[in-house]
Design an enzyme around this catalytic site. Structure first.
Site, PDB file in Angstrom:
ATOM      1  N   GLU A  83      -6.077  -5.586  -2.193  1.00 19.71           N
ATOM      2  CA  GLU A  83      -6.498  -4.685  -1.194  1.00 19.71           C
ATOM      3  C   GLU A  83      -8.083  -5.449  -0.583  1.00 19.71           C
ATOM      4  O   GLU A  83      -8.491  -4.870  -0.222  1.00 19.71           O
ATOM      5  CB  GLU A  83      -7.068  -3.126  -2.134  1.00 19.71           C
ATOM      6  CG  GLU A  83      -5.617  -2.775  -2.525  1.00 19.71           C
ATOM      7  CD  GLU A  83      -4.703  -2.981  -3.622  1.00 19.71           C
ATOM      8  OE1 GLU A  83      -5.242  -3.880  -4.066  1.00 19.71           O
ATOM      9  OE2 GLU A  83      -4.030  -2.160  -3.654  1.00 19.71           O
ATOM     10  N   HIS A 129      -3.336   6.732  -9.716  1.00 19.06           N
ATOM     11  CA  HIS A 129      -2.536   7.172  -8.970  1.00 19.06           C
ATOM     12  C   HIS A 129      -3.049   8.631  -8.271  1.00 19.06           C
ATOM     13  O   HIS A 129      -2.466   9.852  -7.851  1.00 19.06           O
ATOM     14  CB  HIS A 129      -1.256   7.017  -8.871  1.00 19.06           C
ATOM     15  CG  HIS A 129      -0.918   5.243  -8.973  1.00 19.06           C
ATOM     16  ND1 HIS A 129      -1.313   5.201  -9.985  1.00 19.06           N
ATOM     17  CD2 HIS A 129      -0.405   4.573  -7.978  1.00 19.06           C
ATOM     18  CE1 HIS A 129      -1.325   4.212  -9.967  1.00 19.06           C
ATOM     19  NE2 HIS A 129      -0.275   3.840  -8.799  1.00 19.06           N
TER      20      HIS A 129
END
Lengths: 332, 337
Positions: B62, B130
């Site tokens: 990322e 998440h």
């Protein structure tokens, strides 16, 4: 000196044009003189902020940037004065910026660590270690998607190699064959910490093989060796065979930042590297040419000194930003 | 006119923008994989067939691919970054906050970063990592714009505005709103479909929208909570409490021009936020309203938010964590009593 040994491809001095060599001399000397002036102004107390200087590393900036075209781009770090000058920023726009003036290359909002000029092919310096590495890959991705022949030269230090951004950026540049020249200026120290305390295999160019592309270690204080290695690498990048990792062995003669007396560098090490000065070495090389005499170098030196002192004089009087500039340029 | 969910309308918006402008491209994890998913929530499914050279599938990196996207944006491209789960933004935060947000300012206006970041958020049975509502971490970063989309019409119009904007724009999307039917339907999904006109339209990035008019109380919310607030307002109407429901939508900047008159009218404010109460977006809105419209308030501003704990897994605990329409209605009744 480092335990590492650079690759041994001797530059053939006779192949070079005299004017080209004198131009290289002007550039490498300009960086040294600029940095000396900045240090003086800082110690004198007239210049605000902090500084990270590149005395001793001038050949890396000049050698790499000379191998680039004007529309090629570079990314730099908090130690970016040399890169900026070598990519064509003027001492004037940089000194104005260092004084925080509205006429600086970033209108006084960037300062020493964030100098850049998009028209001249330099994004603002990235002062987060390794932060410019993924950016360089992305800039090169843009060039590749638009099918231009531009390349990116991405400068960073040996300290950046320990960052995750180094790994992620090099890996992506590799899998997409991006036209990036990764330039590691290995000056043996990340701030005050010596490379062998934080790295098991200190031959940084070896890292390239792990990503599947070519790496090369070069004597970073040999201007022509740097230039020739960079020219080869840029050629590979333009031909679609990038990226390339160049490790340039060099040494920082001055502190990491302001008021750093470098007590962590041993006397022997400093002596060895001080006698391996990139500018003195280039002068010796130039003087072996029958068509270059000391008087030619003196002439260049006088021009450089004039250019820098003129820029200093003007920067001292440069207009400061208006306080309502504070709120400008947050959004496009 | 066609009925679409958020995933489909975002996909159409991306395709139309890529068709319109060759500098627009998508970059992220698990996109453009033949036989794959179209990103974690199907938004980019199939776009690789139409735009094979502009769908960049990345390694799981990322920090790296955000940097890549920003670098490309600096060179004049218009990347749309897919981050799978918003929680992963912490890995990319250096590139977003130190580079994307600041580059224009610290260059004195010399560069621009036309970047779109799509951020799925929300507690959805996936435990703590998440699940977070990430918008709170980015609303206070000068140089970024932050919007939250709660239906398919807004999603399409806002994505188009974001792509055309010359600044980094973060679009927060809720995992329970992508679609309540089909392959990616989630347990607890809410219908966020809209009638989507055939003709071109955009939705501004900086405007809140009044979803329901009322005179007694102003309920401010976004994403999933905007729907729950509407459900609560319907319940309250049965008790003759007339709630005005505003979808804040633009989280940075906050649209006080739309919110302000409502507060002046009702004198009562409830702000609903999914995410821990401390340091949330609702704290910023409450402070902003007090500074601007404090004299119109007839009671203290009330926040309905999650408790200050990580998102739990057990459905029982997760339901207790996330505000729902019952808690919103109770808060309104308490405020007005």
């Amino acid at each position: 000196m480092s335990a590492q040994s650079p690759g041994s491809r001797e530059p053939q001095l006779a192949n070079y044009d005299r004017d080209f060599l004198l131009k290289l001399y002007a550039q490498i000397l300009l960086i040294r003189r600029f940095e000396e002036q900045v240090k003086f102004l800082f110690l004198e107390g007239t210049m605000p902020g902090t500084i990270h200087q590149c005395h001793g590393q001038e050949a890396t900036a000049v050698g790499v940037c000379t191998a680039l075209n004007k529309d090629d781009f570079i990314t730099s770090t908090f130690r970016g004065h040399g890169h900026a000058l070598a990519k064509g920023l003027t001492p004037r726009e940089m000194l104005d910026e260092l004084f925080g003036a509205a006429t600086g290359c970033c209108k006084g909002k960037g300062g020493s660590m964030h100098m850049g000029n998009m028209e001249k092919g330099m994004i603002p310096g990235i002062a987060i270690v390794a932060g410019g590495i993924p950016l360089a890959a992305g800039m090169a991705l843009a060039f590749k998607m638009r099918k231009t022949s531009q390349v990116v030269a991405c400068f960073f230090g040996d300290g950046a190699v320990a960052e995750g951004a180094f790994h992620e950026g090099l890996n992506m540049a590799a899998i997409w064959n991006l036209p990036v020249l990764f330039v590691c200026e290995n000056n043996l120290y990340g701030a005050s910490t010596r490379i062998d305390k934080v790295m098991k295999n200190i031959k940084i160019s070896d890292r390239a093989a792990g990503y599947g592309f070519r790496g090369e270690t070069v004597d970073g204080n040999d201007l022509l060796a740097v230039y020739e290695a960079a020219r080869r690498a840029v050629g590979e990048c333009r031909a679609g065979h990038g990226p390339v990792l160049l490790e340039l062995l060099t040494y920082r003669r001055t502190g990491h930042s302001r008021r750093d007396a470098c007590h962590y560098q041993s006397r022997d090490e400093r002596d060895a590297w001080f006698s391996n000065d990139p500018i003195e070495r280039f002068v010796q090389t130039l003087l072996t040419r029958s068509d270059i005499a000391q008087i030619d170098l003196d002439r260049v030196e006088a021009q450089v000194d004039h250019e820098v002192s003129d820029a200093v004089q003007q920067a001292r009087r440069a207009p400061q930003p208006a306080t309502n500039d504070l709120l400008r340029d947050v959004y496009a | 006119m066609k009925r679409q969910g958020i995933a489909e309308s975002l996909r159409d918006a991306i395709a139309e923008e890529m068709e319109r402008d060759s500098t627009v491209f998508c970059i992220g994890e698990d996109i453009a994989v033949p036989g794959g998913w179209g990103g974690a929530f199907t938004v980019t499914l199939g776009l690789e067939d139409r735009f094979p050279d502009r769908m960049i599938n990345t390694p799981i990196a990322e920090l790296g691919f955000f940097g890549v996207a920003i670098g490309a944006a600096l060179m004049g491209m218009r990347p749309i970054v897919d981050v799978q789960y918003g929680d992963f933004l912490f890995l990319a935060s250096d590139q977003i906050v130190n580079n994307a947000a600041k580059m224009r300012y610290m260059s004195g206006g010399d560069c621009k970063v036309p970047l779109v970041v799509r951020v799925p958020v929300g507690a959805t049975g996936r435990g703590s990592q998440h699940a977070q509502n990430m918008e709170r971490y980015f609303i206070g970063v000068p140089g970024l714009k932050a919007v939250a989309v709660s239906n398919a019409y807004d999603a399409k119009g806002i994505l188009k505005s974001a792509v055309r904007d010359d600044n980094p724009v973060m679009i927060f999307e809720h995992k329970l709103l992508y679609g309540s039917k089909g392959a990616r339907a989630e347990s607890g999904a809410v219908d966020a479909t809209s009638d989507i006109p055939e003709e071109e339209f955009t939705v501004p990035l900086d405007k809140a929208v009044i979803r329901r008019e009322g005179s007694d109380v102003t309920i401010l919310s976004w994403l999933l909570m905007a729907h729950f607030s509407m459900f609560a307002a319907k319940t309250l109407a049965g008790d003759s409490i007339h709630a005005e429901v505003i979808d804040v939508r633009s989280l940075s900047p906050i649209d006080y021009e739309t919110i302000g008159p409502s507060v002046q009218k009702t004198g009562h404010v409830v702000i609903v936020e999914e995410g821990p109460k401390t340091g949330g977006v609702s704290a910023e809105i409450a402070a902003g309203l007090l500074e601007r419209f404090g004299e119109y308030l007839q009671a203290p501003i009330l926040r309905v938010a999650s408790p200050d704990v990580p998102v739990p897994f057990s459905p029982v605990l997760e339901n207790a964590y996330r505000p729902d329409s019952r808690r919103i209605a109770e808060a309104v009744r308490g405020l007005l009593s």
